[in-house]
Structure formats: C-alpha cells, structure tokens
Design an enzyme around this catalytic site. Sequence first.
Site, PDB file in Angstrom:
ATOM      1  N   CYS A 158       0.820  -1.214   0.000  1.00  0.00           N
ATOM      2  CA  CYS A 158       0.000   0.000   0.000  1.00  0.00           C
ATOM      3  C   CYS A 158       0.855   1.265   0.000  1.00  0.00           C
ATOM      4  O   CYS A 158       0.750   2.105  -0.909  1.00  0.00           O
ATOM      5  CB  CYS A 158      -0.961  -0.023   1.175  1.00  0.00           C
ATOM      6  SG  CYS A 158      -0.185  -0.404   2.765  1.00  0.00           S
TER       7      CYS A 158
HETATM    8  N1  LIG Z   1      -5.281  -3.771   5.022  1.00  0.00           N
HETATM    9  C1  LIG Z   1      -4.611  -3.138   4.073  1.00  0.00           C
HETATM   10  O1  LIG Z   1      -4.768  -1.925   3.874  1.00  0.00           O
HETATM   11  C2  LIG Z   1      -3.650  -3.869   3.200  1.00  0.00           C
HETATM   12  C3  LIG Z   1      -3.316  -5.185   3.402  1.00  0.00           C
HETATM   13  N2  LIG Z   1      -2.414  -5.807   2.600  1.00  0.00           N
HETATM   14  C4  LIG Z   1      -1.985  -7.180   2.850  1.00  0.00           C
HETATM   15  O2  LIG Z   1      -3.053  -8.072   2.575  1.00  0.00           O
HETATM   16  C5  LIG Z   1      -3.004  -9.162   3.477  1.00  0.00           C
HETATM   17  C6  LIG Z   1      -4.332  -9.215   4.221  1.00  0.00           C
HETATM   18  O3  LIG Z   1      -4.479  -7.997   4.930  1.00  0.00           O
HETATM   19  P1  LIG Z   1      -5.820  -7.607   5.686  1.00  0.00           P
HETATM   20  O4  LIG Z   1      -6.986  -7.849   4.826  1.00  0.00           O
HETATM   21  O5  LIG Z   1      -5.589  -6.253   6.235  1.00  0.00           O
HETATM   22  O6  LIG Z   1      -5.771  -8.688   6.874  1.00  0.00           O
HETATM   23  P2  LIG Z   1      -6.905  -9.155   7.882  1.00  0.00           P
HETATM   24  O7  LIG Z   1      -6.214  -9.474   9.156  1.00  0.00           O
HETATM   25  O8  LIG Z   1      -8.008  -8.157   7.901  1.00  0.00           O
HETATM   26  O9  LIG Z   1      -7.436 -10.512   7.212  1.00  0.00           O
HETATM   27  C7  LIG Z   1      -6.664 -11.682   7.135  1.00  0.00           C
HETATM   28  C8  LIG Z   1      -7.530 -12.792   6.566  1.00  0.00           C
HETATM   29  O10 LIG Z   1      -6.769 -13.996   6.460  1.00  0.00           O
HETATM   30  C9  LIG Z   1      -7.506 -15.074   7.074  1.00  0.00           C
HETATM   31  N3  LIG Z   1      -6.542 -16.082   7.491  1.00  0.00           N
HETATM   32  C10 LIG Z   1      -5.669 -16.043   8.527  1.00  0.00           C
HETATM   33  N4  LIG Z   1      -4.916 -17.164   8.563  1.00  0.00           N
HETATM   34  C11 LIG Z   1      -5.304 -17.942   7.503  1.00  0.00           C
HETATM   35  C12 LIG Z   1      -4.910 -19.210   7.003  1.00  0.00           C
HETATM   36  N5  LIG Z   1      -3.948 -19.923   7.584  1.00  0.00           N
HETATM   37  N6  LIG Z   1      -5.556 -19.695   5.907  1.00  0.00           N
HETATM   38  C13 LIG Z   1      -6.541 -18.982   5.303  1.00  0.00           C
HETATM   39  N7  LIG Z   1      -6.960 -17.773   5.738  1.00  0.00           N
HETATM   40  C14 LIG Z   1      -6.346 -17.236   6.825  1.00  0.00           C
HETATM   41  C15 LIG Z   1      -8.259 -14.355   8.183  1.00  0.00           C
HETATM   42  O11 LIG Z   1      -9.358 -15.093   8.676  1.00  0.00           O
HETATM   43  P3  LIG Z   1      -9.255 -16.093   9.963  1.00  0.00           P
HETATM   44  O12 LIG Z   1      -8.113 -15.589  10.820  1.00  0.00           O
HETATM   45  O13 LIG Z   1     -10.586 -15.977  10.613  1.00  0.00           O
HETATM   46  O14 LIG Z   1      -8.970 -17.421   9.382  1.00  0.00           O
HETATM   47  C16 LIG Z   1      -8.741 -13.133   7.400  1.00  0.00           C
HETATM   48  O15 LIG Z   1      -9.801 -13.496   6.546  1.00  0.00           O
HETATM   49  C17 LIG Z   1      -1.817  -8.929   4.406  1.00  0.00           C
HETATM   50  O16 LIG Z   1      -0.705  -9.624   3.947  1.00  0.00           O
HETATM   51  C18 LIG Z   1      -1.593  -7.441   4.304  1.00  0.00           C
HETATM   52  O17 LIG Z   1      -0.250  -7.110   4.552  1.00  0.00           O
HETATM   53  C19 LIG Z   1      -1.878  -5.177   1.521  1.00  0.00           C
HETATM   54  C20 LIG Z   1      -2.174  -3.890   1.256  1.00  0.00           C
HETATM   55  C21 LIG Z   1      -3.037  -3.095   2.108  1.00  0.00           C
HETATM   56  C1  LIG Z   2      -1.508   0.979   9.329  1.00  0.00           C
HETATM   57  C2  LIG Z   2      -0.711  -0.292   9.153  1.00  0.00           C
HETATM   58  O1  LIG Z   2      -0.437  -1.007  10.111  1.00  0.00           O
HETATM   59  N1  LIG Z   2      -0.320  -0.583   7.928  1.00  0.00           N
HETATM   60  C3  LIG Z   2       0.440  -1.750   7.589  1.00  0.00           C
HETATM   61  C4  LIG Z   2       0.724  -1.710   6.134  1.00  0.00           C
HETATM   62  C5  LIG Z   2      -0.393  -2.234   5.307  1.00  0.00           C
HETATM   63  C6  LIG Z   2      -0.136  -3.601   4.809  1.00  0.00           C
HETATM   64  O2  LIG Z   2      -0.904  -4.460   5.064  1.00  0.00           O
HETATM   65  O3  LIG Z   2       1.053  -3.794   4.196  1.00  0.00           O
HETATM   66  P1  LIG Z   2       1.317  -4.455   2.803  1.00  0.00           P
HETATM   67  O4  LIG Z   2       0.871  -3.458   1.806  1.00  0.00           O
HETATM   68  O5  LIG Z   2       2.784  -4.680   2.789  1.00  0.00           O
HETATM   69  O6  LIG Z   2       0.639  -5.744   2.635  1.00  0.00           O
HETATM   70  C7  LIG Z   2       1.786  -1.842   8.286  1.00  0.00           C
HETATM   71  O7  LIG Z   2       2.428  -0.832   8.490  1.00  0.00           O
HETATM   72  O8  LIG Z   2       2.232  -2.962   8.515  1.00  0.00           O
END
Ligand SMILES: NC(=O)C1=CN([C@@H]2O[C@H](COP(=O)(O)OP(=O)(O)OC[C@H]3O[C@@H](n4cnc5c(N)ncnc54)[C@H](OP(=O)(O)O)[C@@H]3O)[C@@H](O)[C@H]2O)C=CC1
Ligand SMILES: CC(=O)N[C@@H](CCC(=O)OP(=O)(O)O)C(=O)O
Length: 338
Positions: free
Chosen positions: A156
């Site tokens: 992000c």
């Molecule tokens: N939030 C953001 O703004 C951004 C996030 N990302 C990346 O995207 C990824 C997801 O982020 P985010 O949506 O914030 O995370 P969340 O913590 O909101 O969601 C994680 C998801 O993964 C599931 N999960 C956890 N363990 C497992 C497993 N072993 N098998 C299958 N499913 C699993 C969780 O459900 P449950 O634990 O109930 O199984 C949940 O649905 C991360 O790697 C993050 O760095 C990238 C860019 C931006």
């Molecule tokens: C506010 C906050 O905690 N932000 C996350 C970055 C968002 C994220 O999930 O990182 P990726 O884009 O690398 O997947 C962090 O700093 O770890």
Amino acid sequence: MLNVTIIGASGYSGAELASLIAKHPNFSLAGCFVSEQSLDKGKLLSDLYPEHASLLDTLLLPLNEQAFADIEAKADFVCLCTDHKVSVELAPKFLATGKKVFDLSGGFRLKNPQDYDSFYGFTHQSPTWLAQAEYGLAEWNAKGISQAQLVAVAGCYPTAALNGLKPLKQADLLADDTIIVNAVSGVTGAGRKANIGTQFCEVSLAPYGLFNHRHTPEISQYLGHSVLFTPHLGNFARGILETIYVKLKPGVSEHQVNEAFQVLADEPLIRLKGNKQMPSIKGVAKQPYVDIGWQVQGEQLIVVVAIDNLLKGAAGQALQCMNIAALLPAELGLKGVS
Ligand SMILES: NC(=O)C1=CN([C@@H]2O[C@H](COP(=O)(O)OP(=O)(O)OC[C@H]3O[C@@H](n4cnc5c(N)ncnc54)[C@H](OP(=O)(O)O)[C@@H]3O)[C@@H](O)[C@H]2O)C=CC1
Ligand SMILES: CC(=O)N[C@@H](CCC(=O)OP(=O)(O)O)C(=O)O
C-alpha cells in the site's frame, strides 16, 4: 467468465476484493475461504460486513483438504488476502496445480530472500517462486503481470510512493540524496484482527516502524534510489497520504518536473493534480485512484500522493492485475466502485 477464489476473504482487503469481484462483468466469485480454525467459518461474508448484504451473502468456508480439491477443480485465479507468512506457505500449493496466483501480502515482493529475515522476521521458504514472481504495480509492469503465474501485488505505502517518484526517476531528475517519505495511514491498513494499538481509544496520530519498516526496501528496490520512509497511524478508517521530500538535480526546472509526470497523464486510475490542488484523504477514500500533487521551489520538490489503502493499495490494484492478466482494460470494474 473467469472464476476467482479468495483466501482470507473475511479480512479487510479480502472483503473489499470480494465486493469488486461480485460486481465485475467478467469475473465470478468461486469461493471465499478463511483458515480451518477460523471463528468465522460457516458465517456469511455479509454477516461480517452488513453493507454488503445481498451482494455478498456468500459462505465463508474453511481452507481444508476438501477446499483445496474444490479450488483445484473450479478456480482460474486464486487471490491470497492473507498474512505474509501464510501466503508464502499457501502460494506454492496453488501454483503447483497450475493456478494463477495474486498475492496481496508482501510474501513475494522482495527479490533478496535475506530481506525476509531482516524486515519480515521469517526465513523465506520458497526462494524459487520468489525469483519468478512479478511485481503487481499495475501502471508500471503490465507486461510482467500479464505473463506471470505469480503476481506479488504491490504494498500500500509503496504504491503511493512509487507512482509519485517513478516518473521523476525515469526522467533522470533526482539528485543522489536520500528521498524522505512521510506517510499516514488509516487504521484498516493494520487489518481486521483485534490489536490493542488499533483500538478506538488508543489510536491518535503516531509514527511507527522508524528505519526498519518492510516497505523501505520495497520502495528502494522498485525505485532504484535510497529512501527514508516513516509511516504514521492516523485516527481515520481508510486512506494513505504521503508527503515526499525530493532534491532535484542542479538546474532541473519546474517545467521538466511537470513534463516528467505526463508519463502518467493517460492512466485512467491516476489523477495528476500538479500544484493546483493538493491530494487529501477525503479525495481518495473508497476511490480506486492515485492522486498526485507537487510543488517546486529551487532544487527542492515536494510530492504529495494519496490513495485508498484497501482499493489502490490492495484490492483495487489486485483487480487491475487480474484484468491485465485476463487481457481486459486494467480499470474494468473499478471506476464508480463506491
Ligand atoms: N489492510 C490493508 O490496507 C492492506 C493489506 N495488505 C496485505 O493483505 C493481506 C491481508 O491484509 P488484511 O486484509 O488487512 O488482513 P486481515 O487481518 O483483515 O485478514 C486476514 C484474513 O486472512 C484469514 N486467514 C488467517 N490465517 C489464515 C490461514 N492460515 N488460511 C486462510 N486464511 C487465513 C483471516 O481469517 P481467519 O483468521 O478468521 O482465518 C482473514 O480473513 C496482508 O498480507 C496485508 O499485509 C496489503 C495492502 C493493504
Ligand atoms: C496501518 C498499518 O499497520 N499498515 C500496515 C501496512 C499495510 C499492509 O498491510 O502492508 P502491505 O501493503 O505490505 O501488505 C503496516 O504498516 O504494517
């Protein structure tokens, strides 16, 4: 129609992606999965996100042996919206069955496997796939994305920084000095699971990850320039704003800077603001765009970039990558999403 399976669908980025797929004219939602032990298995996605009632009355299924067999039979694209380490474990299993995988985590973004020890806190277990992954920065790597079996969707904060800086790097306008990137993110950036630091009563405005955030090597690697990146957590739900301090090479004019940004002028999801209006969180929240503003004073340039962390910073860009892979217009299903 292409069938898209989402792993980690109950999380913030997974649910955002599910809603985009459910509305997409060429993709169909073929399954929404959570971990085998998840407290949310058996619930509807719309139970967790009532704003998606009727659109996402889709069961959250546990990722067990049966699930792997079903995904192998049905899915064209598999999207991993899971933690970095979970993605590194899961991706090779889906890749081995010939699926095209779009990983939203940082598990396959860095080219040097040792950086995972230094910045992610684990030793990478799949260096072969790491070497083959293509970086999912949609406006800058369409060819790589279209050919790869594994796309590491860009992070992000790096998505904002790289779109604001690559035009200048490409035009050779940057002095050698380290570029300073100060960023603020909304709390959805930290994911959905409970954490004391992201509770309503705890969040204010504070920096974190000084000198060692994992996005520092990601930005440096794909820019080819050293950066000093400092993220901050802000008390709003979604959006990222970055203020970037750049030293220009001696003699570089404002006109040259303006011209350099024109490389992005025809990109449908980039909005160039110049010095007329600075980007803001309000301008991008729930929108698929990258807003870029800038101002020059002598050799000093300040670039301001804003994105929605869950759309352009995660699910929106993942959808762009899938569109590119499916030879569709990159922005299909993204304009007018909110
Ligand atoms: N939030 C953001 O703004 C951004 C996030 N990302 C990346 O995207 C990824 C997801 O982020 P985010 O949506 O914030 O995370 P969340 O913590 O909101 O969601 C994680 C998801 O993964 C599931 N999960 C956890 N363990 C497992 C497993 N072993 N098998 C299958 N499913 C699993 C969780 O459900 P449950 O634990 O109930 O199984 C949940 O649905 C991360 O790697 C993050 O760095 C990238 C860019 C931006
Ligand atoms: C506010 C906050 O905690 N932000 C996350 C970055 C968002 C994220 O999930 O990182 P990726 O884009 O690398 O997947 C962090 O700093 O770890």
